[in-house]
Each structure stands twice: as structure tokens, then as C-alpha cells.
Design an enzyme around this catalytic site. Structure first.
Site, mmCIF file in Angstrom:
data_model
loop_
_atom_site.group_PDB
_atom_site.id
_atom_site.type_symbol
_atom_site.label_atom_id
_atom_site.label_comp_id
_atom_site.label_asym_id
_atom_site.label_seq_id
_atom_site.Cartn_x
_atom_site.Cartn_y
_atom_site.Cartn_z
ATOM 1 N N HIS A 200 0.791 -1.227 0.000
ATOM 2 C CA HIS A 200 0.000 0.000 0.000
ATOM 3 C C HIS A 200 0.827 1.284 0.000
ATOM 4 O O HIS A 200 0.267 2.370 -0.167
ATOM 5 C CB HIS A 200 -0.922 0.041 1.226
HETATM 6 C C1 UD1 Z 1 -1.767 6.008 5.717
HETATM 7 C C2 UD1 Z 1 -0.424 6.516 6.267
HETATM 8 C C3 UD1 Z 1 0.617 5.398 6.229
HETATM 9 C C4 UD1 Z 1 0.109 4.135 6.893
HETATM 10 C C5 UD1 Z 1 -1.227 3.748 6.282
HETATM 11 C C6 UD1 Z 1 -1.792 2.510 6.944
HETATM 12 C C7 UD1 Z 1 0.017 8.902 5.844
HETATM 13 C C8 UD1 Z 1 0.836 9.844 5.081
HETATM 14 N N1 UD1 Z 1 0.094 7.621 5.465
HETATM 15 O O1 UD1 Z 1 -1.571 5.732 4.334
HETATM 16 O O2 UD1 Z 1 1.773 5.843 6.921
HETATM 17 O O3 UD1 Z 1 1.048 3.080 6.683
HETATM 18 O O4 UD1 Z 1 -2.141 4.838 6.425
HETATM 19 O O5 UD1 Z 1 -2.846 1.963 6.224
HETATM 20 O O6 UD1 Z 1 -0.681 9.310 6.761
HETATM 21 N N2 UD1 Z 1 -9.034 4.982 1.677
HETATM 22 C C9 UD1 Z 1 -10.272 4.392 1.580
HETATM 23 N N3 UD1 Z 1 -10.854 3.933 2.722
HETATM 24 C C10 UD1 Z 1 -10.251 4.052 3.941
HETATM 25 C C11 UD1 Z 1 -8.983 4.648 4.014
HETATM 26 C C12 UD1 Z 1 -8.375 5.109 2.875
HETATM 27 O O7 UD1 Z 1 -10.851 4.277 0.503
HETATM 28 O O8 UD1 Z 1 -10.854 3.638 4.963
HETATM 29 C C13 UD1 Z 1 -8.406 5.540 0.451
HETATM 30 C C14 UD1 Z 1 -8.321 7.061 0.540
HETATM 31 O O9 UD1 Z 1 -9.483 7.635 0.082
HETATM 32 C C15 UD1 Z 1 -7.133 7.358 -0.334
HETATM 33 C C16 UD1 Z 1 -6.249 6.142 -0.153
HETATM 34 O O10 UD1 Z 1 -7.066 5.103 0.384
HETATM 35 O O11 UD1 Z 1 -7.508 7.430 -1.686
HETATM 36 C C17 UD1 Z 1 -5.070 6.415 0.730
HETATM 37 O O12 UD1 Z 1 -5.470 6.805 2.040
HETATM 38 P P1 UD1 Z 1 -4.573 7.800 2.924
HETATM 39 O O13 UD1 Z 1 -5.211 7.989 4.237
HETATM 40 O O14 UD1 Z 1 -4.241 8.991 2.124
HETATM 41 O O15 UD1 Z 1 -3.194 7.070 3.111
HETATM 42 P P2 UD1 Z 1 -2.796 5.548 3.342
HETATM 43 O O16 UD1 Z 1 -2.262 5.012 2.079
HETATM 44 O O17 UD1 Z 1 -3.883 4.758 3.995
#
Ligand code: UD1
Length: 353
Positions: A200
Site C-alpha cells: 500500500h
Molecule cells: C496512511 C499513512 C501510512 C500508513 C497507512 C496505513 C500517511 C501519510 N500515510 O496511508 O503511513 O502506513 O495509512 O494503512 O498518513 N481509503 C479508503 N478507505 C479508507 C482509508 C483510505 O478508501 O478507509 C483511500 C483514501 O481515500 C485514499 C487512499 O485510500 O484514496 C489512501 O489513504 P490515505 O489515508 O491517504 O493514506 P494511506 O495510504 O492509507
């Protein structure tokens, strides 16, 4: 004593579980939980509160799916208001996400001392958002709780005063110890022998060449032993929009994100772990499994030194070679690299003192 705790992403729910339970049992402590909303799906957030018995957040900010700046900025603004209203003695943050940095910055500007759990970790890769978040959070914190000696040494090198730093061991060990009795198989057909994969990190998912290398390695290894891959929503979205990267469904069993209890079962049953997650590298070790890390570096260098973690970058050849090296090897590393599972107890004592 009043503590405002900021959590927002899956690994933070796991880290907070044992310390929140301890605080709930202490009359002299009042914990107010703020969920930033960074992770919001039922299977990325709610299920963790249920399984890990985390007290319900008093505030849920509902901030997610934004660029780094917008996400951090909006969190900063809302957390500032909460800190002004609640006037806590401490603000507590975990790890290295955007929620961590927003919390630390809001509190420190209001002269509320910040306590950082999992302080001192470094990849020395400034292109990682997590590295930026953790360096700045450590700089802003009054109390830094480190999982290891190495983490403390990193902080001392950056000029953080010794008196602010405490080595506690790793709080994820507390969670594994607390919850391993609840390990539950996922409701999908899981083969008897399998490799557990996760993927991820932004540096892997947002770089098509790296994503291609990792998925090709999974396809190649999956011909020998299937890969079970609980898929983060970020990766799912990107794979759906990248038609020239082809995960082979005969070799890679993709699951939706799994709960903590199911992850503990998968970790216990897996032959080996291949991941770009920080937490899973240690959880593999706690379950005495070898780990292949598909990043250019790791913060958990003790695992590499102990010979149980091989860092391969996103390189198909290196990943498949590491798999061949490790799959039949005996796991013999010492089991106390990250303390003995009483980090939350130590952290609470220090906060009270
Ligand atoms: C975040 C953390 C990372 C951690 C990870 C654990 C930062 C910079 N990164 O990354 O350090 O390892 O969490 O999982 O804070 N999304 C969904 N549903 C959810 C959550 C996220 O669809 O419940 C989607 C978001 O809309 C986005 C993508 O996943 O498009 C990434 O989510 P984001 O919170 O930006 O960062 P992570 O990759 O989860």
C-alpha cells in the site's frame, strides 16, 4: 490528568488499543479520543474499534481522501479547536501519519506538551510522507517513547535532549500479546500453505514500474505457493486504473482489508510475509515468520541484523531470490528485540509521573 489522543489510521488503532485500555482503568486519567477520519471504511476503521475494545471517540473529524497538505491542514484547524476547548495536560500521538503530524503541530503551538509513541524511527528517505511526519513530530514532542535503543540513538544524533526520551519497547508487541487469543480465520477459502502479502505504500503504488515489479514477483512466487493479499483501498483503486499491471488471480488471492483478529490468524498460518508495511514487518517477527520487505530501506533495522527481514526494494529478481532463500529456512532469531510487551504500562507510568 487529561489526555487528548489523536488517532486516524489503521495502524494507530492497533497501537492505541493497549494503552487506551490501561488509561480507562486508571481513575486519575481521563482520555479523550479524537478520530481524524483519515481511515473511514467499516473494514479500515470501525471493525478495529470493535475488536480491540477501543473507547468510542468523543470527536470524529471525518477528514479523508484529500491531498497531504489539505488533509493535514484541515486536521490542524479542527484539532486546534478541540485542544482549546479541552485544555488537556498532554496530547498523545502515535506513529507517522498525517494525523500524527497535525496533532503534534496543533498542540505544540498552543503550548500543550506532546507525547509521541513510536518515536525515533527513521528511514532517512525524505521522499516518504511518513518520514517527514515522524521527523517533524519528534522535533515537536516533549516526551518521546522509543521502541528500541536504535530509535533513541537516532533522536540523540538529531540533538533531542536525552531527558525527553524513554525506551519502552514496542507497543505493537502489547497488542499482539493481548489479542492473539482471538485470532480468527477470514471467511474466505485460504489454502493450507500460503504467503501473506500486503502492498500500500505510496512509493510503490504510485510508481507504475515499482508496482509492476512487485506484482510480477507475486505472480512468479504464486506459481510455487499462493499469495494471500488483503488489499488496501489505495492499491485496489490504483490496480483498477492500471491495466498493464496484471495480478494473476490463479496465483494471488486478493481479499478486502481484513480485521486485526483475522490478520493475526493469517500471520500465524502464513509460511512467510512479503510487505511494504512498517507494522507488518514486526508482526511477522512476533509470529516467528521471515519477512521480505519491498521497500528501499526499513526503519526496523534490528530485524535485518537478526537475519529475519530481507529488504529487496521493488525488484522482482531480488524478491523471488529472497523467497527461494527463506522459504525452507529455520527461524532462530532472539525473540526479545522489541522488549517484552509492557510498553503501554511504561508509557502510562511516565505520563502520570
Ligand atoms: C496512511 C499513512 C501510512 C500508513 C497507512 C496505513 C500517511 C501519510 N500515510 O496511508 O503511513 O502506513 O495509512 O494503512 O498518513 N481509503 C479508503 N478507505 C479508507 C482509508 C483510505 O478508501 O478507509 C483511500 C483514501 O481515500 C485514499 C487512499 O485510500 O484514496 C489512501 O489513504 P490515505 O489515508 O491517504 O493514506 P494511506 O495510504 O492509507
Amino acid at each position: 490528568m487529561k489526555i487528548v489522543t489523536i488517532i486516524g489510521a489503521r495502524p494507530q488503532f492497533i497501537k492505541a488499543a493497549s494503552l487506551s485500555a490501561k488509561m480507562a482503568n486508571q481513575d486519575q486519567m481521563q482520555e479523550i479520543i479524537v478520530h481524524t477520519g483519515q481511515h473511514f471504511d467499516q473494514n479500515m476503521s470501525d471493525i478495529f474499534f470493535d475488536e480491540l475494545n477501543i473507547p468510542a471517540p468523543k470527536y470524529n473529524l471525518g477528514i479523508n481522501s484529500l491531498s497531504h497538505g489539505a488533509m493535514t491542514g484541515r486536521m490542524l484547524e479542527k484539532i486546534e479547536t478541540i485542544v482549546l476547548d479541552e485544555k488537556p495536560d498532554w496530547l498523545l500521538v502515535y506513529g507517522d501519519t498525517n494525523s500524527t503530524l497535525a496533532g503534534a503541530l496543533a498542540a505544540q503551538k498552543l503550548h500543550i506538551p506532546v507525547a509521541h509513541v513510536e518515536a525515533g524511527l527513521r528511514s532517512y528517505n525524505d521522499r516518504m510522507p511518513e518520514e517527514i511526519n515522524r521527523v517533524l513530530t519528534d522535533r515537536l514532542s516533549s516526551k518521546l517513547f522509543c521502541p528500541t535503543e536504535n530509535a533513541k540513538a537516532n533522536l540523540l544524533r538529531e540533538g533531542i535532549p536525552d531527558k525527553r526520551i524513554t525506551i519502552t519497547g514496542d507497543i505493537m508487541q502489547d497488542s499482539v500479546n493481548l489479542f492473539k487469543q482471538f485470532a480468527t480465520p477470514p471467511e474466505f477459502d485460504i489454502p493450507e500453505r500460503f504467503i501473506l502479502g500486503t502492498l500500500h505504500r505510496q512509493e510503490n503504488t504510485d510508481d507504475k514500474q515499482r508496482l509492476h515489479e512487485i506484482i510480477s514477483a507475486y505472480n512468479a512466487i504464486g506459481a510455487t505457493m499462493p499469495i494471500v493479499l488483503p488489499l488496501h483501498p489505495r492499491t485496489k483503486k490504483i490496480l483498477a486504473n492500471t491495466p498493464d499491471v496484471h495480478p494473476d488471480p490463479a496465483k494471488i488471492i486478493m481479499l478486502p482489508p481484513v480485521s486485526y483478529w483475522k490478520m493475526l490468524w493469517l500471520l500465524n498460518q502464513a509460511a512467510l510475509v512479503i510487505t511494504d508495511s512498517g507494522g507488518l514487518q514486526k508482526e511477522a517477527y512476533f509470529n516467528q515468520k521471515f519477512c521480505i520487505t519491498t521497500r528501499d530501506e526499513t526503519e526496523w533495522t534490528e530485524l535485518v541484523e537478526a537475519g529475519v527481514n530481507t529488504v529487496t526494494s521493488a525488484n522482482k529478481k531480488k524478491i523471488t531470490e529472497a523467497f527461494r532463500d527463506l522459504i525452507n529456512k529455520q527461524f532462530t532469531a532472539p525473540l526479545n528485540l522489541y522488549g517484552n510487551g509492557n510498553a503501554s504500562e511504561k508509557i502510562m507510568k511516565h505520563l502520570i509521573e
